[in-house]
Design a protein around this motif. Structure first.
Motif, mmCIF file in Angstrom:
data_model
loop_
_atom_site.group_PDB
_atom_site.id
_atom_site.type_symbol
_atom_site.label_atom_id
_atom_site.label_comp_id
_atom_site.label_asym_id
_atom_site.label_seq_id
_atom_site.Cartn_x
_atom_site.Cartn_y
_atom_site.Cartn_z
ATOM 1 N N LYS A 150 0.828 -1.202 0.000
ATOM 2 C CA LYS A 150 0.000 0.000 0.000
ATOM 3 C C LYS A 150 0.865 1.257 0.000
ATOM 4 O O LYS A 150 0.581 2.234 -0.698
ATOM 5 N N SER A 194 0.926 4.040 -2.831
ATOM 6 C CA SER A 194 0.640 5.446 -2.563
ATOM 7 C C SER A 194 1.719 6.341 -3.177
ATOM 8 O O SER A 194 1.425 7.404 -3.738
ATOM 9 N N ARG A 252 1.293 9.282 -6.105
ATOM 10 C CA ARG A 252 1.768 10.659 -5.954
ATOM 11 C C ARG A 252 2.755 11.046 -7.045
ATOM 12 O O ARG A 252 2.759 12.179 -7.526
ATOM 13 N N THR A 301 -6.024 3.059 0.374
ATOM 14 C CA THR A 301 -5.058 3.984 -0.207
ATOM 15 C C THR A 301 -5.697 4.882 -1.256
ATOM 16 O O THR A 301 -5.192 5.960 -1.532
ATOM 17 N N GLU A 349 -8.212 7.329 -9.563
ATOM 18 C CA GLU A 349 -7.045 6.596 -9.085
ATOM 19 C C GLU A 349 -7.178 5.102 -9.340
ATOM 20 O O GLU A 349 -6.187 4.427 -9.657
#
Length: 275
Positions: free
Chosen positions: A59, A63, A67, A208, A217
């Motif tokens: 996770k 993440s 980003r 997440t 996402e």
């Protein structure tokens, strides 16, 4: 999953008895002879258990990928995922219903190539769909090999089936008898790909992916996994179907698990199991 909501299906009954059989694990080789392994149990874990498994590393890396878009973070997320599931055998066990559904789809595709669409649909008690379009027959087939259920596991298998049918429709194929061997195999490759994607998205995406950007996402994760996954699944499928395309029930059960294990091995960087 991305496109499954665009497609519907019809309800049929009379499920072939073998569809519910647990999928055994591949056999080991001992001096050229096969030795039976303990079967991979075809169990479905509860959502609570799924969410408490140690996917923190996967996770965290995922993440970072969201980003930054750094592909190394995605690689690390998948490697962490493989380790967290206990290796390729554990990852394959998590496929649960998807393994059974893959066996049913592979059986149907094999029948298409050997006895034709009419006999294939009879084997799945779908004679009422004789002469109908490829999409109608395949959606009816999906009701047999992955009927609606309430678990995450069942939903992943069903979504993967619908995604694969959607791609077949978008490719312009309307008649099952007109499909060549490469097109039939592509349908199976797409199913394996989407079921693996669905499992990983559910496992490492939970907690997440944040609202309100969750849809974007999730789509980003799916596209990234597609880039990683489909080519690797293709390697595994083509390797097993290179010499022949029709197998008995026990052979097919082993092959389905082998394809999942090899795909996870390549995807998560645990390819040493293939040596």
């Amino acid at each position: 999953m991305g496109t499954s909501s665009q497609f519907g299906g019809t309800t049929v009954g009379l499920v072939p008895s073998w569809v519910e059989d647990p999928t055994p694990a591949p056999a080991d080789s001992d001096n050229g002879k096969e030795t039976a392994q303990k079967p991979l149990e075809n169990t479905t874990e509860t959502p609570d258990k799924i969410r408490t498994l140690p996917f923190q590393g996967a996770k965290a890396n995922y993440s970072r990928y969201l980003r930054s878009g750094d592909q190394r973070s995605m690689n690390n997320a998948l490697k962490s995922y493989g380790k967290a599931t206990g290796g390729t055998g554990g990852a394959t066990r998590r496929m649960g219903t998807s393994r059974t559904t893959a066996g049913g789809l592979a059986h149907f595709i094999g029948a298409l190539g050997t006895v034709g669409a009419q006999q294939a649909i009879r084997e799945f008690n779908l004679s009422n769909y004789a002469g109908q379009s490829a999409s109608d027959v395949l959606f009816a087939l999906s009701e047999v090999i992955c009927p609606p259920g309430g678990t995450i596991d069942e939903g992943i298998a069903r979504d993967a089936m619908h995604e694969s049918i959607g791609e077949l429709i978008n490719s312009g194929i309307t008649d099952l008898d007109s499909m060549n061997e490469a097109q039939r195999q592509e349908l199976l490759i797409n199913y394996f790909t989407h079921s693996i994607q669905g499992r990983i998205v559910n496992d490492i995406g939970h907690g997440t992916v944040k609202i309100p950007s969750s849809n974007e996402e999730v789509e980003r994760l799916e596209k990234s996994l597609a880039q990683f996954t489909k080519g690797l699944v293709r390697v595994a499928v083509e390797r097993h179907f290179k010499e022949k395309s029709v197998f008995n029930q026990n052979e097919m059960a082993h092959i389905i698990d082998n394809i999942y294990q090899e795909s996870f091995a390549l995807l998560t960087g645990l390819a040493e199991v293939l040596k």
